[in-house]
Write a protein that holds these residues in place. Structure first.
Motif, mmCIF file in Angstrom:
data_model
loop_
_atom_site.group_PDB
_atom_site.id
_atom_site.type_symbol
_atom_site.label_atom_id
_atom_site.label_comp_id
_atom_site.label_asym_id
_atom_site.label_seq_id
_atom_site.Cartn_x
_atom_site.Cartn_y
_atom_site.Cartn_z
ATOM 1 N N LYS A 201 -14.625 -3.016 -72.447
ATOM 2 C CA LYS A 201 -14.025 -3.441 -73.402
ATOM 3 C C LYS A 201 -14.053 -4.833 -74.030
ATOM 4 N N PHE A 202 -14.555 -5.545 -72.983
ATOM 5 C CA PHE A 202 -14.676 -7.251 -73.329
ATOM 6 C C PHE A 202 -16.058 -7.692 -73.562
ATOM 7 N N ARG A 203 -17.028 -6.547 -73.363
ATOM 8 C CA ARG A 203 -18.488 -7.170 -73.468
ATOM 9 C C ARG A 203 -18.619 -7.550 -74.728
ATOM 10 N N ILE A 204 -19.727 -8.506 -74.858
ATOM 11 C CA ILE A 204 -19.841 -9.331 -76.028
ATOM 12 C C ILE A 204 -20.593 -8.554 -77.307
ATOM 13 N N ASN A 205 -20.092 -8.774 -78.311
ATOM 14 C CA ASN A 205 -20.671 -8.439 -79.713
ATOM 15 C C ASN A 205 -21.458 -9.816 -80.272
ATOM 16 N N ILE A 206 -22.632 -9.694 -80.468
ATOM 17 C CA ILE A 206 -23.383 -10.916 -81.150
ATOM 18 C C ILE A 206 -23.874 -10.441 -82.573
ATOM 19 N N GLY A 207 -23.575 -11.600 -83.299
ATOM 20 C CA GLY A 207 -24.158 -11.341 -84.888
ATOM 21 C C GLY A 207 -25.255 -12.289 -84.949
ATOM 22 N N ILE A 208 -26.520 -12.078 -85.644
ATOM 23 C CA ILE A 208 -27.578 -12.630 -85.992
ATOM 24 C C ILE A 208 -27.663 -12.601 -87.283
ATOM 25 N N ILE A 209 -27.671 -13.763 -87.839
ATOM 26 C CA ILE A 209 -27.839 -13.891 -89.627
ATOM 27 C C ILE A 209 -29.363 -14.253 -89.300
#
Ligand code: CP
Length: 363
Positions: A201-209
């Motif tokens: 539940k703490f795994r990383i979410n990455i956003g790439i613009i």
């Protein structure tokens, strides 16, 4: 409310930390999972050219990050490690960070540099080919770092080169050492991404613009992100393009267990993102322009309290200066760490790690 930078600077050496702003994670953090360097891994770089981020696997990125951390912490003197070597920095496209940080890195380990900062001052202005210029570098230097507007330039120059070449950014294709610097900053911030195991539940979410298909920094960053499927939950690409990945990156993403999403709603997604990778320009078909307001960030943006922002810089209006003094600013640390990561890379290519790091820390 974001944390003021004065509360988040905790670099080990107070001299180096003075005057720094933003998020400055301690390099010790990447050494806590095991201080020894695996020479079987680092030796893979001996005499190698660095053309693509795809040359790096998880082991190599981890060992280079640990070596960079030792150098950044100044635990062991390295100031003469490359005193017999010359690096040519051949930049046929403008650069602030890549050329200067490579030169700074080489000088810091005792090496020497010669530089092309402007293509107009070389034979290119008279029609000389890159192959012939490459031939000259064999005589003048032991390694060459090349930046060029054209994707094909690196391949063209390597045709006659007998010394290692480091790709410092070739057109819209790749910027592999930028990606090493990006991930060195991220691993100092959250070393468990590579060295540990993050509960689901703490795994990383990455956003790439941006568009990995035709933006070199974004492409190289994403290539390395795919090395960490155990600890990255989702990667969301924010782009106006119908196909931001392109064929090559789509194949890599399709083969990865990491969930890859596409969205145009950056502002509505901020509450889910732990890491945001942004860039200055948006590619749209054959042209580009600066990002619209919907893809811009400032101190009022609804970021999670501990989200970090990466940006290879130079920035435009997409990244407001009012974020500089917040904990979200990992982008200055990213640029700063590039010097240490590039030192680590040069030491490994020239096989000088053993001369620099004590034997008891090498396995
Ligand atoms: N990050 C980066 O490539 O910056 P420069 O263009 O200034 O080298």
């Amino acid at each position: 409310m974001s944390t003021p930078a004065s509360q988040v600077v905790h670099l080990a050496d107070p001299e180096r930390a003075r005057g720094r702003i933003g998020n400055c994670p301690n390099p010790e953090s990447v050494l806590q999972y095991g201080p020894q360097l695996r020479m079987d891994v680092l030796d893979r770089l001996r005499t190698s050219s660095i053309l693509s981020a795809a040359q790096f696997d998880k082991d190599l990125l981890c060992e280079l990050s640990k070596l960079a951390a030792y150098l950044q912490l100044r635990k062991y003197p390295a100031s003469k490690a490359l005193e017999d070597k010359i690096m040519a920095a051949a930049f046929f496209e403008p650069s602030t960070r890549t050329r200067l940080s490579f030169e700074s890195a080489m000088l810091s380990v005792g090496g020497n540099t010669i530089s092309v900062a402007d293509a107009k001052t070389t034979g290119v202005a008279k029609g000389e080919s890159l192959r012939d210029i490459g031939q000259m570098f064999n005589s003048y230097a032991d390694i060459v770092v090349v930046r060029h507007t054209e994707q094909s330039a690196v391949a063209e120059m390597t045709e006659y080169l007998r010394i290692p070449l480091i790709n410092g950014g070739n057109g819209s294709d790749e910027h592999p050492t930028q990606a090493l610097a990006d991930w060195y900053a991220l691993l100092k911030w959250r070393p468990e991404i590579a060295f540990g195991s993050i509960p689901e539940k703490f795994r990383i979410n990455i956003g790439i613009i941006g568009t990995p298909g035709n933006m070199r920094t974004v492409k190289s960053f994403l290539t390395l992100a795919l090395l960490f499927p155990e600890n990255i939950n989702h990667i969301t690409i924010f782009s106006e393009m119908a196909d931001p990945l392109g064929d090559e990156m789509r194949k890599l993403c399709d083969a990865s267990p990491i969930g890859i999403n596409f969205s145009r709603d950056l502002q509505g997604s901020l509450e889910y993102l732990d890491v945001i990778y942004m860039n200055a320009i948006a590619f749209l078909g054959d042209g580009y322009r600066f990002f619209d307001e919907e893809f811009q960030l400032n101190a009022q943006s609804k970021l999670k309290h501990d989200t970090v922002i990466l940006h290879p810089l130079a920035r435009g209006s997409e990244l407001s200066v009012d974020l500089d003094t917040t904990v979200h600013n990992l982008y200055f640390n990213q640029a700063d760490g590039a010097v240490w990561m590039r030192q680590a890379l040069l030491l490994a290519i020239f096989d000088r790690v053993r001369n620099t790091i004590p034997d008891n820390l090498l396995i």
